[in-house]
Design an enzyme around this catalytic site. Structure first.
Site, PDB file in Angstrom:
ATOM      1  N   GLY A 116     -27.033  46.453  10.438  1.00 49.85           N
ATOM      2  CA  GLY A 116     -27.548  45.431   9.405  1.00 49.85           C
ATOM      3  C   GLY A 116     -28.545  46.174   8.494  1.00 49.85           C
ATOM      4  O   GLY A 116     -28.519  45.727   7.507  1.00 49.85           O
TER       5      GLY A 116
ATOM      6  N   ASP B  73     -39.178  52.477  10.387  1.00 53.08           N
ATOM      7  CA  ASP B  73     -39.709  52.207  11.467  1.00 53.08           C
ATOM      8  C   ASP B  73     -40.582  51.023  11.306  1.00 53.08           C
ATOM      9  O   ASP B  73     -41.333  51.082  10.211  1.00 53.08           O
ATOM     10  CB  ASP B  73     -40.262  53.371  12.033  1.00 53.08           C
ATOM     11  CG  ASP B  73     -40.677  52.838  13.926  1.00 53.08           C
ATOM     12  OD1 ASP B  73     -40.063  51.905  14.363  1.00 53.08           O
ATOM     13  OD2 ASP B  73     -41.772  53.444  14.556  1.00 53.08           O
TER      14      ASP B  73
ATOM     15  N   HIS C 124     -42.572  42.860   4.930  1.00 57.55           N
ATOM     16  CA  HIS C 124     -43.176  44.160   5.042  1.00 57.55           C
ATOM     17  C   HIS C 124     -41.969  45.229   4.629  1.00 57.55           C
ATOM     18  O   HIS C 124     -42.157  46.142   3.976  1.00 57.55           O
ATOM     19  CB  HIS C 124     -43.743  44.471   6.237  1.00 57.55           C
ATOM     20  CG  HIS C 124     -42.735  44.151   7.508  1.00 57.55           C
ATOM     21  ND1 HIS C 124     -42.366  42.686   7.713  1.00 57.55           N
ATOM     22  CD2 HIS C 124     -42.003  44.855   8.482  1.00 57.55           C
ATOM     23  CE1 HIS C 124     -41.551  42.819   8.858  1.00 57.55           C
ATOM     24  NE2 HIS C 124     -41.486  43.965   9.208  1.00 57.55           N
TER      25      HIS C 124
END
Lengths: 183, 183
Positions: free
Chosen positions: B11, B65, B167
């Protein structure tokens, strides 16, 4: 011969010095930072740390890592016990365990030792349970909420008794057996 | 030129391909395991991962991350968000936040990109709050308990709107600005 305890905690050095006093091994304190990886097993953290330190040229050393694994929380806080203690703490664990009947937990301590070119990795364990509230003033970290006998918390045990039953005590004994074969 | 997205999540590859479609860069999926270190900053995880991958000979790649940082929980679950989601989950976070008035939280996404011999590290952020219960069925992870506007959870936002405020969206935009300077 000299065995270097790689840690930022001088208390650990004293502990190893006492535990290994029957061997003719001098224990030395060494502070070398090494990375701890994210994983679900203490053994992975320790084995990876040993590889890292050996790659940097270090030989004849000890490192260790410990954690508390709570059954009903799928092993949480486990490998991240120190971080979880610093953030949500014992109050957080007790809150997560409210109304939880399965109180099963264990403490684990993994020690990695490189000695005379041989790697030794041992895993000590202490089965127990999470208490319903904090009790006792000894020890540190999760000690006030963990009990090995379902009665007294680790923070209520005299140090000699705690060493006899604790995950660290277990790991140190396993380590001594392995060291005997090498020295 | 080819930019390799190092991830186990296909994805993410699609997402980067769309985001970087305006540059003449081909996006390729690469699965190379690399260690993530224990630390309190996403940037440390990413920078360390990049060093590890570069040391293994890889060039022209992206890693990232993400994590959710809750103010009242001293930043928990932060860098360990994936592990905490797998263990105590959203129910655990809600329980830890019961009766807590300070609901402040933020999502962070750190992207590291090695491109033409240059390292780019960007940190995207989305400020918001922890809701009192899970709402919505879109997204994944902490989306049902996080809201950027205090009204709708991330799991209630259409994907286009989520990308605009999230984010990850923020981090990808920061990355694009930096890539523009390099290509």
């Amino acid at each position: 011969m000299i065995l270097k305890v790689v840690t930022s905690n001088p208390g650990k050095v004293t502990e190893y010095r006492e535990a290994l006093s029957s061997f003719s091994i001098d224990i030395e304190h060494t502070r070398i930072p090494y990375d701890e990886i994210q994983t679900s097993r203490l053994e992975d953290v320790v084995e990876n740390g040993m590889e890292h330190l050996k790659a940097s040229g270090l030989t004849d050393f000890i490192i260790d890592d410990s954690g508390m694994f709570v059954g009903a929380l799928k092993g949480f806080p486990g490998v991240y016990s120190a971080y979880v203690q610093r953030t949500i703490g014992n109050a957080g664990i007790l809150r997560l365990m409210e109304n939880e009947e399965n109180r099963e937990a264990n403490f684990q301590c993994c020690i990695g030792c490189n000695l005379k070119g041989k790697d030794i990795v041992v895993l000590g364990k202490c089965d127990g349970m999470i208490l319903k509230k904090e009790t006792g003033t000894e020890g540190f970290g999760y000690d006030p909420i963990f009990s090995h006998d379902g009665k007294r918390s680790f923070a209520e045990l005299p140090i000699v008794e705690k060493n006899r039953v604790s995950h660290r005590g277990d790991a140190v004994r396993l380590l001594m057996k392995e060291i005997e074969k090498v020295v």
